[in-house]
Design a protein around this motif. Sequence first.
Motif, PDB file in Angstrom:
ATOM      1  N   CYS A  29       0.851  -1.186   0.000  1.00  0.00           N
ATOM      2  CA  CYS A  29       0.000   0.000   0.000  1.00  0.00           C
ATOM      3  C   CYS A  29       0.894   1.246   0.000  1.00  0.00           C
ATOM      4  O   CYS A  29       1.804   1.364   0.827  1.00  0.00           O
ATOM      5  CB  CYS A  29      -0.899  -0.005   1.243  1.00  0.00           C
ATOM      6  SG  CYS A  29      -1.840   1.524   1.459  1.00  0.00           S
ATOM      7  N   PRO A  30       0.670   2.208  -0.897  1.00  0.00           N
ATOM      8  CA  PRO A  30       1.495   3.422  -0.938  1.00  0.00           C
ATOM      9  C   PRO A  30       1.425   4.249   0.343  1.00  0.00           C
ATOM     10  O   PRO A  30       2.329   5.026   0.627  1.00  0.00           O
ATOM     11  CB  PRO A  30       0.897   4.202  -2.116  1.00  0.00           C
ATOM     12  CG  PRO A  30       0.239   3.179  -2.970  1.00  0.00           C
ATOM     13  CD  PRO A  30      -0.297   2.161  -2.004  1.00  0.00           C
TER      14      PRO A  30
ATOM     15  N   ASP B 107      -7.839   8.051  -8.491  1.00  0.00           N
ATOM     16  CA  ASP B 107      -6.579   8.535  -9.053  1.00  0.00           C
ATOM     17  C   ASP B 107      -5.855   7.451  -9.842  1.00  0.00           C
ATOM     18  O   ASP B 107      -4.782   7.677 -10.403  1.00  0.00           O
ATOM     19  CB  ASP B 107      -5.662   9.074  -7.957  1.00  0.00           C
ATOM     20  CG  ASP B 107      -5.296   8.014  -6.918  1.00  0.00           C
ATOM     21  OD1 ASP B 107      -5.777   6.869  -7.042  1.00  0.00           O
ATOM     22  OD2 ASP B 107      -4.542   8.340  -5.994  1.00  0.00           O
ATOM     23  N   GLY B 108      -6.445   6.223  -9.859  1.00  0.00           N
ATOM     24  CA  GLY B 108      -5.868   5.125 -10.622  1.00  0.00           C
ATOM     25  C   GLY B 108      -4.918   4.249  -9.844  1.00  0.00           C
ATOM     26  O   GLY B 108      -4.453   3.225 -10.351  1.00  0.00           O
ATOM     27  N   TYR B 109      -4.599   4.622  -8.601  1.00  0.00           N
ATOM     28  CA  TYR B 109      -3.680   3.849  -7.773  1.00  0.00           C
ATOM     29  C   TYR B 109      -4.456   2.900  -6.856  1.00  0.00           C
ATOM     30  O   TYR B 109      -5.612   3.176  -6.518  1.00  0.00           O
ATOM     31  CB  TYR B 109      -2.806   4.771  -6.922  1.00  0.00           C
ATOM     32  CG  TYR B 109      -1.808   5.579  -7.722  1.00  0.00           C
ATOM     33  CD1 TYR B 109      -0.552   5.055  -8.034  1.00  0.00           C
ATOM     34  CD2 TYR B 109      -2.117   6.867  -8.153  1.00  0.00           C
ATOM     35  CE1 TYR B 109       0.367   5.797  -8.759  1.00  0.00           C
ATOM     36  CE2 TYR B 109      -1.200   7.613  -8.878  1.00  0.00           C
ATOM     37  CZ  TYR B 109       0.039   7.076  -9.178  1.00  0.00           C
ATOM     38  OH  TYR B 109       0.942   7.815  -9.897  1.00  0.00           O
ATOM     39  N   SER B 110      -3.779   1.812  -6.465  1.00  0.00           N
ATOM     40  CA  SER B 110      -4.381   0.843  -5.542  1.00  0.00           C
ATOM     41  C   SER B 110      -3.856   1.070  -4.135  1.00  0.00           C
ATOM     42  O   SER B 110      -2.669   1.332  -3.941  1.00  0.00           O
ATOM     43  CB  SER B 110      -4.082  -0.588  -5.990  1.00  0.00           C
ATOM     44  OG  SER B 110      -4.747  -0.888  -7.202  1.00  0.00           O
ATOM     45  N   TYR B 111      -4.762   0.936  -3.154  1.00  0.00           N
ATOM     46  CA  TYR B 111      -4.421   1.153  -1.750  1.00  0.00           C
ATOM     47  C   TYR B 111      -5.096   0.082  -0.896  1.00  0.00           C
ATOM     48  O   TYR B 111      -6.058  -0.556  -1.328  1.00  0.00           O
ATOM     49  CB  TYR B 111      -4.920   2.528  -1.272  1.00  0.00           C
ATOM     50  CG  TYR B 111      -4.445   3.696  -2.082  1.00  0.00           C
ATOM     51  CD1 TYR B 111      -3.266   4.367  -1.759  1.00  0.00           C
ATOM     52  CD2 TYR B 111      -5.189   4.163  -3.172  1.00  0.00           C
ATOM     53  CE1 TYR B 111      -2.838   5.467  -2.493  1.00  0.00           C
ATOM     54  CE2 TYR B 111      -4.761   5.249  -3.918  1.00  0.00           C
ATOM     55  CZ  TYR B 111      -3.585   5.894  -3.571  1.00  0.00           C
ATOM     56  OH  TYR B 111      -3.155   6.974  -4.296  1.00  0.00           O
ATOM     57  N   GLU B 112      -4.595  -0.082   0.339  1.00  0.00           N
ATOM     58  CA  GLU B 112      -5.313  -0.881   1.318  1.00  0.00           C
ATOM     59  C   GLU B 112      -6.600  -0.135   1.672  1.00  0.00           C
ATOM     60  O   GLU B 112      -6.584   1.070   1.938  1.00  0.00           O
ATOM     61  CB  GLU B 112      -4.465  -1.093   2.565  1.00  0.00           C
ATOM     62  CG  GLU B 112      -5.155  -1.859   3.671  1.00  0.00           C
ATOM     63  CD  GLU B 112      -5.510  -3.290   3.267  1.00  0.00           C
ATOM     64  OE1 GLU B 112      -6.536  -3.791   3.769  1.00  0.00           O
ATOM     65  OE2 GLU B 112      -4.775  -3.900   2.455  1.00  0.00           O
TER      66      GLU B 112
END
Length: 352
Positions: free
Chosen positions: A286-287, A301-306
């Motif tokens: 997770c970023p 925003d197109g990003y994957s996160y927990e």
Amino acid sequence: MVKLIHTLADHGDDVNCCAFSSSLLATCSLDKTIRLYSLSDFTELPHSPLKFHTYAVHCCCFSPSGHVLASCSTDGTTVLWNTHNGETLAVMEQPTGSPVRVCQFSPDSTCLVSGAADGTVVLWNAQSYKLYRSVDKSVIVYDTNTETILHTLTQHTRYVTSCAFAPNILLLATGSMDKTVNIWQFDLETPCQARSTDDQVKQFIEDWSEDDVSMWLCAQGLNDLVDIFKINNIDGRELFNLTKESLVDDLKIESLGLRSKVLRKIEELRTKVKALSSGIPDEFLCPITRELMKDPVIASDGYSYEKEAMENWISKKKRTSPMTNLILPSMVLTPNRTLKMAISRWLETHQK
């Protein structure tokens, strides 16, 4: 000749930065804490660890006097600490709210600079704790006496996360999210002195010497076993091959408690080596938390996160993207089932 004299193992996650003052060592970590140690015997100070940040701490640095410590974090803040008692002196929020990756005091302690993931650099008054100036994404070299710009460096294609001057030669290194480190030379007359290969840090525990093993034993509180291990020429490779039987029959360690502790500590080392060799793919982390995702979601925003981390981020960071700092066009979080299955397959392969 270089030898290991002490190992500190108090952080619960990756260590991101180390900093020295004349009498202290500071370390910060993904575990959200900063720890302070005395250089006289490397004991942790009574008021350590320092806790305030709500996400990973990326950088810490001492003021030239050593009386103040600065730390910065993914939570978008730079915090100033009193090193004598651990009290919080100031909490300075990055104007854009972006994760702060690096901070540094000016030589005269009057100013503090903080650099964020969105490319912004902020100059703070270190006495009044007020914002002095904010600049753009470029790497800018200033004259500290006149505050005039000497150079503007724009080679990197993504956000610049770190920069450092060499102490005795006019070289500047800049690191970036574009996965490159650029070396800038301001004076071509002085050659760079190559580092001896003898000084390279050992990367694998199997390569430990007998002295390295002795230092490890001391760090684990097993000082009484140092002489026994030395007499039997136990180096890193032999350490990994020790069993319950060899501890009794070969090393003649009679105490059940000592044998159990040694075996437990060796197993911890094996686990660390396995984790390092397996190398969790960055896209599985997770970023925000930099931890392996269990329930990944895709944000607008197109990003994957927990999922839990992103929900907390949205509520605390005024609905901005942790990666771009732009306002999220939508608050919808879509389960990333493909990524979740990929993580599950990776875990099945690497946890056997």
